[in-house]
Design an enzyme around this catalytic site. Structure first.
Site, mmCIF file in Angstrom:
data_model
loop_
_atom_site.group_PDB
_atom_site.id
_atom_site.type_symbol
_atom_site.label_atom_id
_atom_site.label_comp_id
_atom_site.label_asym_id
_atom_site.label_seq_id
_atom_site.Cartn_x
_atom_site.Cartn_y
_atom_site.Cartn_z
ATOM 1 N N MET A 157 14.499 37.818 -14.941
ATOM 2 C CA MET A 157 13.453 37.927 -15.956
ATOM 3 C C MET A 157 12.332 38.902 -15.572
ATOM 4 S SD MET A 157 14.893 36.126 -18.154
ATOM 5 C CE MET A 157 13.679 36.045 -19.439
ATOM 6 N N ARG A 158 12.699 40.010 -14.942
ATOM 7 C CA ARG A 158 11.710 41.032 -14.583
ATOM 8 C C ARG A 158 12.232 42.395 -15.000
ATOM 9 N NH1 ARG A 158 7.773 39.301 -11.757
ATOM 10 N NH2 ARG A 158 7.934 37.279 -10.782
ATOM 11 N N HIS A 200 22.460 40.620 -22.374
ATOM 12 C CA HIS A 200 21.369 40.137 -23.233
ATOM 13 C C HIS A 200 21.963 39.332 -24.388
ATOM 14 C CE1 HIS A 200 17.344 40.093 -24.872
ATOM 15 N NE2 HIS A 200 17.878 40.369 -26.047
ATOM 16 N N ASN A 208 22.905 44.856 -17.286
ATOM 17 C CA ASN A 208 22.273 43.629 -17.782
ATOM 18 C C ASN A 208 23.102 43.057 -18.925
ATOM 19 O OD1 ASN A 208 20.170 41.673 -17.952
ATOM 20 N ND2 ASN A 208 19.348 42.726 -19.737
ATOM 21 N N ILE A 228 12.884 46.189 -14.370
ATOM 22 C CA ILE A 228 13.200 46.965 -13.176
ATOM 23 C C ILE A 228 12.406 48.278 -13.231
ATOM 24 C CG2 ILE A 228 15.032 48.121 -11.876
ATOM 25 C CD1 ILE A 228 15.369 45.093 -11.909
ATOM 26 N N LYS A 232 4.398 46.088 -7.648
ATOM 27 C CA LYS A 232 5.810 46.118 -8.020
ATOM 28 C C LYS A 232 6.629 47.045 -7.124
ATOM 29 C CE LYS A 232 8.723 46.622 -12.061
ATOM 30 N NZ LYS A 232 8.701 46.456 -13.498
ATOM 31 N N GLY A 242 22.012 30.288 -13.398
ATOM 32 C CA GLY A 242 23.145 30.925 -12.741
ATOM 33 C C GLY A 242 24.475 30.767 -13.436
#
Length: 192
Positions: free
Chosen positions: A90-91, A109, A107, A93, A65, A12
């Site tokens: 960590m998934r 990265h 996001n 979308i 999903k 976080g």
């Protein structure tokens, strides 16, 4: 006020940076929801300290999903979420969230995309002995770290840097860049 949902899976640190930017008046938004997919992730405790509503979803208990994302979408709609901010989530979308939130899922990265997409971007950069890596903020699409780039900032890797040194440098840039980029998007939204 623009309502944000932050999706996170880990410590976080970017969640913290976004909330601090709001508290300092640098980001004109409200973090209305934390969505976490890992029971016991440290980000949950941070959200509790800031009194941010938190939902923890265990994807395995859903029938696929789409069903998992339907539950996420329902919570986002209930709280009138305007943007979904991924912060170490960590998934990938899927279309269940992508369609209703097109160009509203962002996001961050830890590389200069398109270099080093996916997991362990910092480790990939260090093992390839590159001299420059960085941070990318991008919109989410149906690929892995392939969405349109919003902004990037470079980070130099010195010969003496360990992977942990690079991680610290990357996070310092992330914590400054992410709130600024979110604010710039909100300002553009306001101008429409």
């Amino acid at each position: 006020m623009i309502n944000l949902a932050i999706f996170a899976s880990g410590s976080g640190s970017n969640f913290d940076a976004i909330v601090h930017a709001i508290e300092k008046g640098e980001l004109d938004a409200n973090v209305s929801l934390l969505v976490c997919d890992r029971v016991g992730a440290p980000v949950i405790e941070k959200a509790q300290r800031y009194e941010v509503d938190t939902v923890v979803f265990t994807p395995k208990v859903y029938n696929g999903k789409a069903a998992y994302e339907e539950a996420l979408l329902a919570d986002c709609r209930d709280r009138e979420i305007d943007y979904i901010i991924l912060a170490g989530y960590m998934r990938l979308i899927g279309p269940t969230l992508l369609k209703p939130y097109e160009n509203r899922i962002i996001n961050i990265h830890p590389s200069l995309l398109p270099a080093f997409p996916g997991k362990d971007a910092i480790g990939q950069a260090v093992s390839k002995q590159v001299k420059i890596t960085g941070v990318t903020v991008h919109f989410i699409d149906d690929g892995m770290d392939t969405g349109p780039i919003i902004d990037q900032e470079a980070v130099r890797i010195e010969d003496t840097d360990t992977e942990e040194d690079v991680k610290r440098k990357i996070q310092a840039v992330e914590h400054e860049l992410y709130p600024k980029v979110i604010q710039s998007l909100l300002v553009k939204e306001d101008a429409k």
